[in-house]
Enzyme design. Structure first.
Site, mmCIF file in Angstrom:
data_model
loop_
_atom_site.group_PDB
_atom_site.id
_atom_site.type_symbol
_atom_site.label_atom_id
_atom_site.label_comp_id
_atom_site.label_asym_id
_atom_site.label_seq_id
_atom_site.Cartn_x
_atom_site.Cartn_y
_atom_site.Cartn_z
ATOM 1 N N SER A 277 0.783 -1.156 -0.106
ATOM 2 C CA SER A 277 -0.065 0.075 -0.093
ATOM 3 C C SER A 277 0.889 1.350 0.010
ATOM 4 O O SER A 277 2.133 1.122 0.385
ATOM 5 C CB SER A 277 -0.871 -0.036 0.976
ATOM 6 O OG SER A 277 -1.070 1.347 1.539
ATOM 7 N N LYS A 283 0.868 -3.419 4.708
ATOM 8 C CA LYS A 283 -0.178 -4.279 3.769
ATOM 9 C C LYS A 283 0.502 -4.943 2.754
ATOM 10 O O LYS A 283 1.786 -4.842 2.265
ATOM 11 C CB LYS A 283 -0.887 -3.512 2.963
ATOM 12 C CG LYS A 283 -1.750 -2.307 3.785
ATOM 13 C CD LYS A 283 -3.173 -3.337 4.310
ATOM 14 C CE LYS A 283 -4.159 -3.046 2.996
ATOM 15 N NZ LYS A 283 -5.284 -3.608 3.140
#
Ligand code: ARG
Length: 457
Positions: A277, A283
């Protein structure tokens, strides 16, 4: 500039109309098939004495040179041309003079475009077959590597019964084999030559359609010239088969996405097939699987669009049919990428059997086996089901699992219970005893794997 078809009209068209009408921006990708088709056409015309051998030779060589020049980039497409067919003929005539003008004898763009598209899709389907093969192999190998791992099988996304992870993967292999067969079947039906149908009614020349078809690798010729130029079923069949395949891939993608979430943690996709991300440092997103799932929508859309364009069209050729290509090309391009990326994604994913087993232990997924235990000892299934259900309820209330209950507690529910109940409801037993054909038992899983290996040969 006046059009090649000027005659009845001035052939001078509005610039906006030209842009609107033109298909060369997308049908240029069929240049190879268009040229090969024309080479065979020239050969057929000479064989039938419609043009001289000398002219045919000049045409074939001229076409060959155009092909080479397009391949090498020495020749560029003329975007002012209406379509790829006009472009090739125009270049040929520029280069050969009057001989070039003989090529279009006893044919029309209507049968030409139908021919090109069949040949183009035939080539694409060969490539797709290779990628499907690779995907099937990847699934089969991963299933073989995971054949001991127990996971919860789900219905309604609720833990249902214990299964082998391999069994779940192999379900996708079964879908994929059907997809491959559907495409194979469509390819077979598509391999019939429309060339020689001409504009719609055939021709007054004594042509040899079978010879031309044979030169181009077709199995036979279409029997009705009107159908020959009007039929786009082959596009629809491929688009339907690929829609179904994409539906399968999207279900697989969805499971990969779910399984790699922290809520499941059954698998981890390799870094090569995930992204991060731009803001959240922790992420790891399953973008590739999500895109496969997402692209399924446009593949369905292309099928619907062509079905709708063809709906109610009078015979024979109508310009509406030019709308077939962008959709079918888009379907081919996207489905091909999805199939292709899925194989290494499956091959490289890391599987966490401990997490699967932990999840399998938490969901009372051996409750059916508990009921079956009683049934096999004489209790009718429906009452055994009730007893098993009440024991699950007791466990939930007391924060236990079925394995935690004492024999006394079991006996309170039914005197039939004996010490062997524990063995009977162990997850390993539950899986191993699923001996029915096609069930999750190890023998069935092994049989599926050998079936697929045989299929792959
Ligand atoms: N570009 C056209 C297509 O893609 C080729 C056939 C044109 N035929 C015609 N009579 N306008 O369908």
């Amino acid at each position: 500039m006046s059009k090649m078809w000027a005659g009845r009209t001035s052939g001078v068209t509005d610039k906006l109309a030209d842009d609107f009408n033109s298909s060369i921006s997308f049908d240029c990708r069929m240049y190879r098939q268009d040229i090969q088709g024309s080479q065979a056409h020239a050969a057929m015309l000479a064989k039938c004495g419609i043009i001289s051998e000398e002219d045919a030779k000049a045409l074939r060589q001229g076409l060959q040179k155009i092909l080479e020049d397009l391949d090498s980039g020495a020749l560029e497409f003329d975007w002012e041309c209406e379509d790829i067919h006009m472009f090739v003929e125009q270049v040929l005539t520029e280069r050969l003079g009057d001989v070039g003008k003989k090529l279009h004898t006893a044919r029309s763009r209507n049968d030409q475009v139908a021919l090109d598209l069949r040949m183009y899709l035939r080539d694409e389907l060969k490539e797709i077959k290779t990628f499907n093969h690779e995907l099937l192999q990847a699934i089969c190998e991963q299933a073989e590597a995971c054949k001991e791992f127990i996971m919860p099988g789900y219905t309604h996304l609720q833990r249902a019964q214990p299964i082998l992870f391999s069994h779940q993967l192999l379900a996708y292999a079964m879908m994929l084999m059907r997809d491959m067969e559907r495409l194979e079947d469509a390819a077979k039906r598509m391999n019939i030559s429309p060339i020689g149908s001409c504009a719609l009614a055939g021709t007054t020349y004594n042509t040899d359609r079978a010879y031309e078809a044979e030169l181009l690798g077709f199995d036979s010729v279409c029997l009705n010239s009107i159908d020959g130029v009007s039929d786009r079923d082959f596009c629809l069949e491929i688009m339907s088969a690929l829609s179904i395949e994409m539906m399968h891939l999207s279900r697989l993608s969805e499971e990969l996405i779910l399984w790699s979430s922290w809520e499941f943690r059954f698998i981890r996709l390799d870094d090569a097939y995930t992204t991060g991300s731009s803001i959240m440092p922790q992420k790891k997103n399953s973008d590739m699987a999500e895109l496969v799932r997402g692209k399924t929508g446009r593949v369905y859309g292309n099928l619907m669009a062509l079905l709708t364009s063809l709906k109610g069209l009078p015979l024979a050729y109508n310009k509406d049919m030019q709308e077939d290509k962008e959709g079918v090309f888009d379907t081919i391009d996207n489905a091909k990428m999805c199939i292709r990326i899925m194989a290494p994604m499956i091959a490289t994913m890391k599987v966490f059997p401990d997490n699967m087993l932990k999840a399998a232990k938490e969901g009372f997924i051996n409750a059916t086996d508990l009921a079956d235990y009683l049934t096999k000892k004489g209790e009718p299934f429906r009452s055994a089901y009730k007893i098993s259900g009440s024991l699950v309820a007791k466990c939930i209330a007391e924060g236990k699992v079925l394995e935690d209950l004492t024999l006394e507690e079991y006996k309170e529910a039914s005197p039939i219970f004996e010490e062997d109940v524990y063995e009977e409801i162990s997850l390993k037993t539950c899986v191993e005893k699923r001996i029915s054909e096609g069930g999750t038992g190890p023998a069935s899983v092994a049989a599926q794997i050998s079936y697929i290996k045989e299929y792959l040969k």
